[in-house]
Scaffold this motif. Sequence first.
Motif, PDB file in Angstrom:
ATOM      1  N   THR B   4      34.947  50.431  43.468  1.00 14.37           N
ATOM      2  CA  THR B   4      35.801  49.343  43.011  1.00 14.37           C
ATOM      3  C   THR B   4      34.994  48.351  42.214  1.00 14.37           C
ATOM      4  O   THR B   4      33.784  48.218  42.416  1.00 14.37           O
ATOM      5  CB  THR B   4      36.463  48.621  44.205  1.00 14.37           C
ATOM      6  N   THR B   5      35.675  47.637  41.296  1.00 13.14           N
ATOM      7  CA  THR B   5      35.042  46.597  40.497  1.00 13.14           C
ATOM      8  C   THR B   5      35.842  45.320  40.654  1.00 13.14           C
ATOM      9  O   THR B   5      37.070  45.330  40.439  1.00 13.14           O
ATOM     10  CB  THR B   5      34.985  47.006  39.015  1.00 13.14           C
ATOM     11  N   GLN B   6      35.161  44.240  41.023  1.00 13.35           N
ATOM     12  CA  GLN B   6      35.805  42.944  41.200  1.00 13.35           C
ATOM     13  C   GLN B   6      35.003  41.876  40.462  1.00 13.35           C
ATOM     14  O   GLN B   6      33.779  42.002  40.329  1.00 13.35           O
ATOM     15  CB  GLN B   6      35.837  42.566  42.683  1.00 13.35           C
ATOM     16  N   PRO B   7      35.674  40.803  40.018  1.00 12.12           N
ATOM     17  CA  PRO B   7      34.902  39.694  39.442  1.00 12.12           C
ATOM     18  C   PRO B   7      34.013  39.081  40.516  1.00 12.12           C
ATOM     19  O   PRO B   7      34.349  39.073  41.696  1.00 12.12           O
ATOM     20  CB  PRO B   7      35.974  38.710  38.971  1.00 12.12           C
ATOM     21  N   THR B   8      32.873  38.551  40.087  1.00 18.91           N
ATOM     22  CA  THR B   8      31.922  37.988  41.034  1.00 18.91           C
ATOM     23  C   THR B   8      32.474  36.741  41.705  1.00 18.91           C
ATOM     24  O   THR B   8      32.293  36.548  42.909  1.00 18.91           O
ATOM     25  CB  THR B   8      30.612  37.647  40.312  1.00 18.91           C
ATOM     26  N   SER B   9      33.144  35.892  40.924  1.00 19.16           N
ATOM     27  CA  SER B   9      33.646  34.650  41.502  1.00 19.16           C
ATOM     28  C   SER B   9      34.901  34.197  40.771  1.00 19.16           C
ATOM     29  O   SER B   9      35.146  34.584  39.621  1.00 19.16           O
ATOM     30  CB  SER B   9      32.579  33.553  41.440  1.00 19.16           C
ATOM     31  N   MET B  10      35.710  33.380  41.465  1.00 18.34           N
ATOM     32  CA  MET B  10      36.919  32.798  40.898  1.00 18.34           C
ATOM     33  C   MET B  10      37.158  31.463  41.575  1.00 18.34           C
ATOM     34  O   MET B  10      36.778  31.264  42.737  1.00 18.34           O
ATOM     35  CB  MET B  10      38.140  33.695  41.169  1.00 18.34           C
ATOM     36  N   ASP B  11      37.818  30.571  40.827  1.00 16.34           N
ATOM     37  CA  ASP B  11      38.279  29.306  41.386  1.00 16.34           C
ATOM     38  C   ASP B  11      39.796  29.269  41.341  1.00 16.34           C
ATOM     39  O   ASP B  11      40.414  29.884  40.463  1.00 16.34           O
ATOM     40  CB  ASP B  11      37.732  28.117  40.587  1.00 16.34           C
ATOM     41  N   CYS B  12      40.394  28.532  42.254  1.00 17.15           N
ATOM     42  CA  CYS B  12      41.840  28.352  42.256  1.00 17.15           C
ATOM     43  C   CYS B  12      42.140  26.978  42.828  1.00 17.15           C
ATOM     44  O   CYS B  12      41.492  26.542  43.793  1.00 17.15           O
ATOM     45  CB  CYS B  12      42.518  29.441  43.098  1.00 17.15           C
ATOM     46  N   ALA B  13      43.125  26.295  42.233  1.00 12.89           N
ATOM     47  CA  ALA B  13      43.512  24.974  42.726  1.00 12.89           C
ATOM     48  C   ALA B  13      44.314  25.120  44.015  1.00 12.89           C
ATOM     49  O   ALA B  13      45.132  26.041  44.170  1.00 12.89           O
ATOM     50  CB  ALA B  13      44.331  24.237  41.673  1.00 12.89           C
ATOM     51  N   GLU B  14      44.066  24.208  44.917  1.00 15.01           N
ATOM     52  CA  GLU B  14      44.796  24.191  46.185  1.00 15.01           C
ATOM     53  C   GLU B  14      46.298  24.112  45.923  1.00 15.01           C
ATOM     54  O   GLU B  14      46.759  23.352  45.071  1.00 15.01           O
ATOM     55  CB  GLU B  14      44.344  22.996  47.024  1.00 15.01           C
ATOM     56  N   GLY B  15      47.062  24.940  46.653  1.00 19.50           N
ATOM     57  CA  GLY B  15      48.511  24.953  46.504  1.00 19.50           C
ATOM     58  C   GLY B  15      49.028  25.929  45.465  1.00 19.50           C
ATOM     59  O   GLY B  15      50.221  26.261  45.453  1.00 19.50           O
ATOM     60  N   ARG B  16      48.130  26.411  44.603  1.00 14.25           N
ATOM     61  CA  ARG B  16      48.539  27.392  43.607  1.00 14.25           C
ATOM     62  C   ARG B  16      48.345  28.794  44.160  1.00 14.25           C
ATOM     63  O   ARG B  16      47.706  29.001  45.196  1.00 14.25           O
ATOM     64  CB  ARG B  16      47.700  27.210  42.329  1.00 14.25           C
ATOM     65  N   ALA B  17      48.898  29.769  43.430  1.00 18.25           N
ATOM     66  CA  ALA B  17      48.698  31.167  43.825  1.00 18.25           C
ATOM     67  C   ALA B  17      47.333  31.650  43.340  1.00 18.25           C
ATOM     68  O   ALA B  17      46.959  31.420  42.195  1.00 18.25           O
ATOM     69  CB  ALA B  17      49.793  32.046  43.237  1.00 18.25           C
ATOM     70  N   ALA B  18      46.614  32.303  44.235  1.00 16.18           N
ATOM     71  CA  ALA B  18      45.333  32.905  43.862  1.00 16.18           C
ATOM     72  C   ALA B  18      45.574  34.390  43.633  1.00 16.18           C
ATOM     73  O   ALA B  18      46.115  35.073  44.504  1.00 16.18           O
ATOM     74  CB  ALA B  18      44.308  32.687  44.968  1.00 16.18           C
ATOM     75  N   ASN B  19      45.180  34.861  42.446  1.00 21.12           N
ATOM     76  CA  ASN B  19      45.359  36.260  42.082  1.00 21.12           C
ATOM     77  C   ASN B  19      43.991  36.911  41.913  1.00 21.12           C
ATOM     78  O   ASN B  19      43.258  36.593  40.977  1.00 21.12           O
ATOM     79  CB  ASN B  19      46.147  36.384  40.779  1.00 21.12           C
ATOM     80  N   LEU B  20      43.665  37.827  42.814  1.00 22.15           N
ATOM     81  CA  LEU B  20      42.348  38.463  42.789  1.00 22.15           C
ATOM     82  C   LEU B  20      42.492  39.903  42.321  1.00 22.15           C
ATOM     83  O   LEU B  20      43.119  40.722  42.995  1.00 22.15           O
ATOM     84  CB  LEU B  20      41.697  38.420  44.174  1.00 22.15           C
ATOM     85  N   PRO B  21      41.885  40.233  41.167  1.00 19.09           N
ATOM     86  CA  PRO B  21      42.025  41.589  40.648  1.00 19.09           C
ATOM     87  C   PRO B  21      40.973  42.545  41.195  1.00 19.09           C
ATOM     88  O   PRO B  21      39.887  42.127  41.609  1.00 19.09           O
ATOM     89  CB  PRO B  21      41.824  41.381  39.144  1.00 19.09           C
ATOM     90  N   CYS B  22      41.308  43.820  41.138  1.00 23.83           N
ATOM     91  CA  CYS B  22      40.373  44.867  41.555  1.00 23.83           C
ATOM     92  C   CYS B  22      40.658  46.122  40.738  1.00 23.83           C
ATOM     93  O   CYS B  22      41.809  46.549  40.627  1.00 23.83           O
ATOM     94  CB  CYS B  22      40.533  45.161  43.045  1.00 23.83           C
ATOM     95  N   ASN B  23      39.624  46.683  40.144  1.00 21.74           N
ATOM     96  CA  ASN B  23      39.758  47.951  39.438  1.00 21.74           C
ATOM     97  C   ASN B  23      39.228  49.095  40.289  1.00 21.74           C
ATOM     98  O   ASN B  23      38.142  48.971  40.874  1.00 21.74           O
ATOM     99  CB  ASN B  23      39.000  47.906  38.107  1.00 21.74           C
ATOM    100  N   SER B  71      44.582  46.947  41.249  1.00 19.87           N
ATOM    101  CA  SER B  71      45.476  46.228  42.152  1.00 19.87           C
ATOM    102  C   SER B  71      45.143  44.742  42.091  1.00 19.87           C
ATOM    103  O   SER B  71      44.080  44.344  41.582  1.00 19.87           O
ATOM    104  CB  SER B  71      45.337  46.747  43.586  1.00 19.87           C
ATOM    105  N   THR B  72      46.066  43.935  42.601  1.00 21.63           N
ATOM    106  CA  THR B  72      45.878  42.491  42.652  1.00 21.63           C
ATOM    107  C   THR B  72      46.286  41.984  44.021  1.00 21.63           C
ATOM    108  O   THR B  72      47.371  42.314  44.515  1.00 21.63           O
ATOM    109  CB  THR B  72      46.722  41.773  41.585  1.00 21.63           C
ATOM    110  N   LEU B  73      45.407  41.226  44.634  1.00 21.87           N
ATOM    111  CA  LEU B  73      45.722  40.540  45.878  1.00 21.87           C
ATOM    112  C   LEU B  73      46.228  39.149  45.519  1.00 21.87           C
ATOM    113  O   LEU B  73      45.582  38.435  44.741  1.00 21.87           O
ATOM    114  CB  LEU B  73      44.485  40.428  46.769  1.00 21.87           C
ATOM    115  N   ILE B  74      47.369  38.773  46.075  1.00 25.63           N
ATOM    116  CA  ILE B  74      47.943  37.466  45.779  1.00 25.63           C
ATOM    117  C   ILE B  74      48.027  36.647  47.063  1.00 25.63           C
ATOM    118  O   ILE B  74      48.653  37.070  48.046  1.00 25.63           O
ATOM    119  CB  ILE B  74      49.347  37.599  45.161  1.00 25.63           C
TER     120      ILE B  74
END
Lengths: 114, 112
Positions: B4-23, B71-74
């Motif tokens: 699998t390949t994932q981005p190393t890091s991500m930021d998301c604002a509190e209260g918003r949806a976090a979308n984490l991708p995976c190849n 896939s994407t984890l939300i």
Amino acid sequence: NAGVTQTPKFRILKIGQSMTLQCTQDMNHNYMYWYRQDPGMGLKLIYYSVGAGITDKGEVPNGYNVSRSTTEDFPLRLELAAPSQTSVYFCASSSGSTSNYGYTFGSGTRLTVV
Amino acid sequence: DAKTTQPTSMDCAEGRAANLPCNHSTISGNEYVYWYRQIHSQGPQYIIHGLKNNETNEMASLIITEDRKSSTLILPHATLRDTAVYYCIVRGANFGNEKLTFGTGTRLTIIP
């Protein structure tokens, strides 16, 4: 249910000493695993077991031994501790079915070898 | 197991949806996609898993593309407690594929 219980939580060993990391689960899971996690890295599989009396090597087994005499217990033995074994050790268990919730992990043992 | 390949890091604002991708472009037909997260130095925690269909539980949703190559984890309403490293793992369903292989995951930081 307690889930997966690991003891001790912390330990400092001197080079060449031996110790056993204990792991026990109360979920009647057939499969049990030992992982190590070095700082900033992902988990690496050391050994695993698919049932009592059956164990197999994972990705990084050198310097470790395991036994599985009961379904509940899966101790990890370090015979001659080396600084390279400084790490956080996680034990996990699963039923092996993909229709359930996957692995349940313990809270870890933080080991330092000096 | 497929890599699998994932981005190393991500930021998301509190209260918003976090979308984490995976190849996982080399996934095979009987391999499941699992997501775990690790908060600080605790043991990894199971989040969700799926084979082909989208899945939802009380923690998250999992969206798997039709070709199953990604896939994407939300996390629908991210909170500060969702700050963690998230691991996407592909695992076979057959006997002999009981092991989970962890990569380095995505470090998600929720910004207040």
